[in-house]
Design a protein around this motif. Structure first.
Motif, PDB file in Angstrom:
ATOM      1  N   LEU A  93       0.960  -1.070  -0.037  1.00 15.84           N
ATOM      2  CA  LEU A  93       0.057  -0.073   0.037  1.00 15.84           C
ATOM      3  C   LEU A  93       0.836   1.332  -0.040  1.00 15.84           C
ATOM      4  CD1 LEU A  93      -2.619  -1.113   2.728  1.00 15.84           C
ATOM      5  CD2 LEU A  93      -2.726  -1.159   0.446  1.00 15.84           C
ATOM      6  N   SER A  94       0.551   2.292  -0.702  1.00 21.15           N
ATOM      7  CA  SER A  94       1.380   3.331  -0.965  1.00 21.15           C
ATOM      8  C   SER A  94       0.423   4.465  -0.634  1.00 21.15           C
ATOM      9  CB  SER A  94       2.170   3.374  -2.462  1.00 21.15           C
ATOM     10  OG  SER A  94       2.400   4.760  -2.700  1.00 21.15           O
ATOM     11  N   PRO A  95       0.790   5.563   0.004  1.00 20.13           N
ATOM     12  CA  PRO A  95      -0.039   6.748   0.277  1.00 20.13           C
ATOM     13  C   PRO A  95      -0.149   7.409  -1.183  1.00 20.13           C
ATOM     14  CG  PRO A  95       1.992   7.075   1.353  1.00 20.13           C
ATOM     15  CD  PRO A  95       1.959   5.736   0.845  1.00 20.13           C
ATOM     16  N   GLY A  96       0.763   7.308  -1.978  1.00 20.51           N
ATOM     17  CA  GLY A  96       0.613   8.078  -3.339  1.00 20.51           C
ATOM     18  C   GLY A  96      -0.643   7.529  -4.176  1.00 20.51           C
ATOM     19  N   ASP A  97      -1.162   6.405  -3.805  1.00 23.33           N
ATOM     20  CA  ASP A  97      -2.216   5.887  -4.639  1.00 23.33           C
ATOM     21  C   ASP A  97      -3.492   6.950  -4.046  1.00 23.33           C
ATOM     22  OD1 ASP A  97      -1.007   3.905  -5.415  1.00 23.33           O
ATOM     23  OD2 ASP A  97      -1.742   2.565  -3.921  1.00 23.33           O
ATOM     24  N   MET A 375      -5.480 -11.817  -0.960  1.00 24.60           N
ATOM     25  CA  MET A 375      -4.078 -11.069  -1.070  1.00 24.60           C
ATOM     26  C   MET A 375      -3.814 -10.642  -2.564  1.00 24.60           C
ATOM     27  SD  MET A 375      -2.197 -10.818   1.449  1.00 24.60           S
ATOM     28  CE  MET A 375      -1.930 -11.267   2.969  1.00 24.60           C
ATOM     29  N   PHE A 376      -4.211 -11.729  -3.306  1.00 27.51           N
ATOM     30  CA  PHE A 376      -3.900 -11.429  -4.870  1.00 27.51           C
ATOM     31  C   PHE A 376      -5.014 -10.457  -5.292  1.00 27.51           C
ATOM     32  CE2 PHE A 376      -1.333 -15.461  -4.646  1.00 27.51           C
ATOM     33  CZ  PHE A 376      -0.211 -14.977  -5.275  1.00 27.51           C
ATOM     34  N   ALA A 377      -6.123 -10.623  -4.971  1.00 24.22           N
ATOM     35  CA  ALA A 377      -7.101  -9.629  -5.359  1.00 24.22           C
ATOM     36  C   ALA A 377      -6.567  -8.179  -5.054  1.00 24.22           C
ATOM     37  CB  ALA A 377      -8.532  -9.681  -4.800  1.00 24.22           C
ATOM     38  N   HIS A 378      -6.119  -7.803  -3.614  1.00 22.56           N
ATOM     39  CA  HIS A 378      -5.634  -6.814  -3.295  1.00 22.56           C
ATOM     40  C   HIS A 378      -4.299  -6.298  -4.029  1.00 22.56           C
ATOM     41  CE1 HIS A 378      -8.370  -6.954   0.066  1.00 22.56           C
ATOM     42  NE2 HIS A 378      -8.577  -5.811   0.014  1.00 22.56           N
ATOM     43  N   ALA A 379      -3.456  -7.253  -4.349  1.00 24.29           N
ATOM     44  CA  ALA A 379      -2.128  -6.973  -5.130  1.00 24.29           C
ATOM     45  C   ALA A 379      -2.533  -6.392  -6.397  1.00 24.29           C
ATOM     46  CB  ALA A 379      -1.211  -8.062  -5.049  1.00 24.29           C
ATOM     47  N   PHE A 380      -3.769  -6.980  -7.025  1.00 29.55           N
ATOM     48  CA  PHE A 380      -3.854  -6.303  -8.300  1.00 29.55           C
ATOM     49  C   PHE A 380      -5.000  -5.725  -8.778  1.00 29.55           C
ATOM     50  CE2 PHE A 380      -1.390 -10.721  -8.632  1.00 29.55           C
ATOM     51  CZ  PHE A 380      -0.139  -9.842  -9.092  1.00 29.55           C
ATOM     52  N   SER A 383      -8.634  -0.535  -6.787  1.00 24.40           N
ATOM     53  CA  SER A 383      -9.771   0.074  -5.891  1.00 24.40           C
ATOM     54  C   SER A 383      -9.746  -0.687  -4.858  1.00 24.40           C
ATOM     55  CB  SER A 383     -10.919  -0.179  -6.694  1.00 24.40           C
ATOM     56  OG  SER A 383     -11.369  -1.633  -6.929  1.00 24.40           O
ATOM     57  N   LEU A 384      -9.438  -1.885  -4.832  1.00 24.32           N
ATOM     58  CA  LEU A 384      -9.475  -2.766  -3.326  1.00 24.32           C
ATOM     59  C   LEU A 384      -8.162  -2.005  -2.514  1.00 24.32           C
ATOM     60  CD1 LEU A 384      -9.940  -6.323  -4.094  1.00 24.32           C
ATOM     61  CD2 LEU A 384     -11.587  -4.990  -3.019  1.00 24.32           C
ATOM     62  N   ARG A 385      -7.050  -1.910  -3.102  1.00 21.94           N
ATOM     63  CA  ARG A 385      -6.134  -1.519  -2.246  1.00 21.94           C
ATOM     64  C   ARG A 385      -6.301   0.133  -1.794  1.00 21.94           C
ATOM     65  NH1 ARG A 385      -2.531  -2.929  -6.277  1.00 21.94           N
ATOM     66  NH2 ARG A 385      -2.369  -0.794  -6.989  1.00 21.94           N
ATOM     67  N   ARG A 386      -7.017   0.685  -2.658  1.00 19.23           N
ATOM     68  CA  ARG A 386      -7.366   2.227  -2.199  1.00 19.23           C
ATOM     69  C   ARG A 386      -8.171   2.106  -0.952  1.00 19.23           C
ATOM     70  NH1 ARG A 386      -7.878   7.283  -4.564  1.00 19.23           N
ATOM     71  NH2 ARG A 386      -9.705   8.241  -3.669  1.00 19.23           N
ATOM     72  N   GLN A 387      -9.357   0.967  -1.070  1.00 22.53           N
ATOM     73  CA  GLN A 387     -10.121   1.186   0.247  1.00 22.53           C
ATOM     74  C   GLN A 387      -9.199   0.765   1.350  1.00 22.53           C
ATOM     75  OE1 GLN A 387     -13.149  -2.054  -0.136  1.00 22.53           O
ATOM     76  NE2 GLN A 387     -13.948  -1.057  -1.943  1.00 22.53           N
ATOM     77  N   LEU A 388      -8.356  -0.104   1.249  1.00 21.43           N
ATOM     78  CA  LEU A 388      -7.348  -0.589   2.491  1.00 21.43           C
ATOM     79  C   LEU A 388      -6.482   0.722   2.810  1.00 21.43           C
ATOM     80  CD1 LEU A 388      -5.557  -3.745   2.367  1.00 21.43           C
ATOM     81  CD2 LEU A 388      -7.129  -3.134   3.709  1.00 21.43           C
ATOM     82  N   ALA A 389      -6.208   1.540   1.942  1.00 21.76           N
ATOM     83  CA  ALA A 389      -5.334   2.749   2.067  1.00 21.76           C
ATOM     84  C   ALA A 389      -6.235   3.811   2.948  1.00 21.76           C
ATOM     85  CB  ALA A 389      -4.826   3.193   0.903  1.00 21.76           C
ATOM     86  N   VAL A 390      -7.522   4.003   2.246  1.00 24.49           N
ATOM     87  CA  VAL A 390      -8.359   4.791   3.053  1.00 24.49           C
ATOM     88  C   VAL A 390      -8.548   4.591   4.413  1.00 24.49           C
ATOM     89  CG1 VAL A 390     -10.624   5.850   2.930  1.00 24.49           C
ATOM     90  CG2 VAL A 390      -9.528   5.478   0.935  1.00 24.49           C
ATOM     91  N   ARG A 391      -8.568   3.261   4.878  1.00 17.92           N
ATOM     92  CA  ARG A 391      -8.902   2.835   6.201  1.00 17.92           C
ATOM     93  C   ARG A 391      -7.595   3.178   6.940  1.00 17.92           C
ATOM     94  NH1 ARG A 391     -12.237   0.132   8.975  1.00 17.92           N
ATOM     95  NH2 ARG A 391     -13.485  -0.588   7.119  1.00 17.92           N
ATOM     96  N   ALA A 392      -6.433   2.839   6.357  1.00 21.90           N
ATOM     97  CA  ALA A 392      -5.105   3.065   7.023  1.00 21.90           C
ATOM     98  C   ALA A 392      -4.871   4.456   7.588  1.00 21.90           C
ATOM     99  CB  ALA A 392      -3.981   2.615   6.313  1.00 21.90           C
ATOM    100  N   MET A 393      -5.698   5.393   6.546  1.00 26.81           N
ATOM    101  CA  MET A 393      -5.667   6.825   6.748  1.00 26.81           C
ATOM    102  C   MET A 393      -6.595   7.401   8.050  1.00 26.81           C
ATOM    103  SD  MET A 393      -3.790   8.701   4.433  1.00 26.81           S
ATOM    104  CE  MET A 393      -3.077   8.204   2.891  1.00 26.81           C
ATOM    105  N   GLY A 394      -7.527   6.647   7.963  1.00 29.40           N
ATOM    106  CA  GLY A 394      -8.587   6.855   9.137  1.00 29.40           C
ATOM    107  C   GLY A 394      -9.666   7.682   8.912  1.00 29.40           C
ATOM    108  N   PHE A 395     -10.085   7.944   7.610  1.00 29.03           N
ATOM    109  CA  PHE A 395     -11.000   8.715   7.246  1.00 29.03           C
ATOM    110  C   PHE A 395     -12.341   7.781   6.924  1.00 29.03           C
ATOM    111  CE2 PHE A 395      -7.480  11.102   5.621  1.00 29.03           C
ATOM    112  CZ  PHE A 395      -7.656  12.503   6.618  1.00 29.03           C
TER     113      PHE A 395
END
Ligand SMILES: Cc1cc2nc3c(=O)[nH]c(=O)nc-3n(C[C@H](O)[C@H](O)[C@H](O)COP(=O)(O)OP(=O)(O)OC[C@H]3O[C@@H](n4cnc5c(N)ncnc54)[C@H](O)[C@@H]3O)c2cc1C
Length: 408
Positions: A93-97, A375-380, A383-395
């Motif tokens: 996960l990259s915050p750049g996304d 794992m593979f779904a999130h890797a590829f 939009s799934l990675r983005r959802q995880l990233a938004v959660r990690a940001m806490g919004f």
């Protein structure tokens, strides 16, 4: 005669003390009651734990005026790597996304305790009652009463709003007759600082094992915070291992992502349980932080969730205070607004961390296949990675003003 307060907060840990800071500009009469002095080794809230704080939490801490005292000791999280122990698949996960350069920061709970207590000592109109032993709390109309003992004497105070921020074994929650749902994960988290051979470059690593996550967080001075979850028996063995053996085993478990592990700090352990209150208010009273929801540290959500409780309650109390002499800080309308606002975030965050904790400890072949597919779904799938990233940001959900970087 009993001292009378607008707001009395029981529990001066991470969440209770943050709330006191959030309310400072209101110039209300506030009592903050804490059982254990800050510098005592037994202080349970401000220990060696490294806390991963989301971007929204860092904004809240800025709004509370705490950030200048914390930022020098906070390490930005610039990447999160998620993998499953000895199975294929890696999610980066990259915050750049999300167009940002960091997810948040890592901070030691003890450092937070020093900064927040310095601030608490300077809040006008606040009485910091510590150490005290709270012996009874009663809600009433219009005032709640609290009895506590200090230096062998018993005291009684009254308050328009009683706040229980006294942790997972909350005395306030129990006294108010609020029921809880509990789940024992049969896991214990061993935490410590380690110094790896290579620079962490702001990367956080979360590796899921069948006995819980093994996480390595970037920290100051080249150090990393390690959280190693294992069965209670295994955790006891890990805590007692000679230092070099522990370092070798941790390195073997983690892999060579940061080279060898060279130095080890003090090890502490925490049994892991979910404790979730089925309600969070009573007339003139509210519980928040771990008193309302103590969750598994997987995904590092606990204090972040508690800080959002603080930001929402503070915003509602600020709005109420604009009524001047007619303000009713413990009114049913205000407390209902708090509960309604917090419900979705509580439900989703608890479901997320509890779900992760359970699915990764499920030994069945089906669950393992589902995990690898996930794992593979999130890797590829971006939009799934983005959802995880938004959660990690806490919004999450309707965002309180403090979490958007606005002052109240
Ligand atoms: C291993 C581990 C790692 C974690 N990592 C993260 C992370 O990376 N990110 C994150 O967001 N969260 C993390 N958490 C969760 C975080 O630690 C909690 O969410 C946080 O401590 C909750 O704060 P609190 O103030 O509600 O409760 P506590 O920290 O439990 O504080 C409660 C306070 O109340 C006081 N108290 C208790 N009873 C009384 C009484 N009767 N009278 C007066 N005072 C009383 C206690 O002395 C204490 O000071 C982690 C938790 C664990 C166990």
């Amino acid at each position: 005669m009993a001292n009378r307060y607008d707001i009395a907060i029981i529990g001066g840990g991470l969440v209770g003390a943050s709330l006191a800071c959030a309310l400072a500009p209101l110039r209300l009469k506030i009592a903050l009651l804490e059982a254990v002095p800050l510098r005592a080794t037994a202080q349970p809230s401000y220990d060696d734990r490294t806390l991963a704080l989301s971007a929204s939490s860092c904004k809240i801490l800025q709004g509370l005026g705490l950030w200048p005292a914390l930022s020098g000791n906070a390490t930005p999280i610039r990447e999160i790597q998620v993998r499953e122990y000895q199975r294929p698949g890696l999610v980066v996960l990259s915050p750049g996304d999300l167009g940002l350069d960091r997810f948040g920061h890592v901070l030691e709970a003890r450092v937070f305790g020093g900064a927040v207590m310095d601030r608490v000592a300077r809040i006008e109109g606040l009485d910091f009652l510590c150490p005290v032993s709270v012996t009874s709390v009663h809600t009433g109309d219009p005032l709640a009463t609290i009895e506590y003992s200090s230096e062998g004497k018993t005291h009684r105070i009254e308050t328009a709003l009683l706040v229980g921020a006294d942790g997972a074994n909350s005395f306030v929650r129990e006294s108010l007759g609020i029921e809880v749902e509990k789940h024992d994960y049969h896991q214990t988290a061993v935490i410590c600082n380690i110094t790896p051979e290579q620079d962490h470059r702001g990367r956080a690593f979360e590796c899921f094992t069948s006995t819980g996550p093994f996480a390595v967080m970037p920290h100051v001075q080249g150090r990393c915070g390690l959280i190693w979850c294992a069965s209670p028996e295994r955790a006891a063995e890990l805590t007692d291992l000679p230092e070099q053996e522990f370092l070798n085993l941790a390195h073997q478990h983690f892999g060579n992502h940061l080279g060898r592990f060279l130095k080890l700090g003090t090890r502490s352990s925490y049994p892991l349980r979910l404790v979730r209150a089925l309600e969070d208010t009573r007339p003139g009273a509210v519980i928040l932080g771990n008193a309302a929801h103590a969750i598994h540290p997987i995904g590092a959500q606990g204090f972040n969730l508690g800080l959002r409780d603080v930001a929402v309650l503070a915003e509602l109390l600020w709005n109420e205070s604009s009524k001047g002499a007619g303000a009713e800080f413990g009114s049913k309308a205000l407390l209902d607004r708090y509960s309604n606002w917090r419900r979705q975030d509580h439900r989703e965050t608890i479901a997320y961390s509890d779900g992760l904790a359970r699915i990764f400890s499920n030994p069945s072949r089906l669950a393992a296949t589902a995990r690898t597919a996930g794992m593979f779904a999130h890797a590829f799938i971006p939009s799934l990675r983005r959802q995880l990233a938004v959660r990690a940001m806490g919004f999450r959900g309707r965002i309180p003003r403090l979490a958007m970087g606005e002052s109240l």
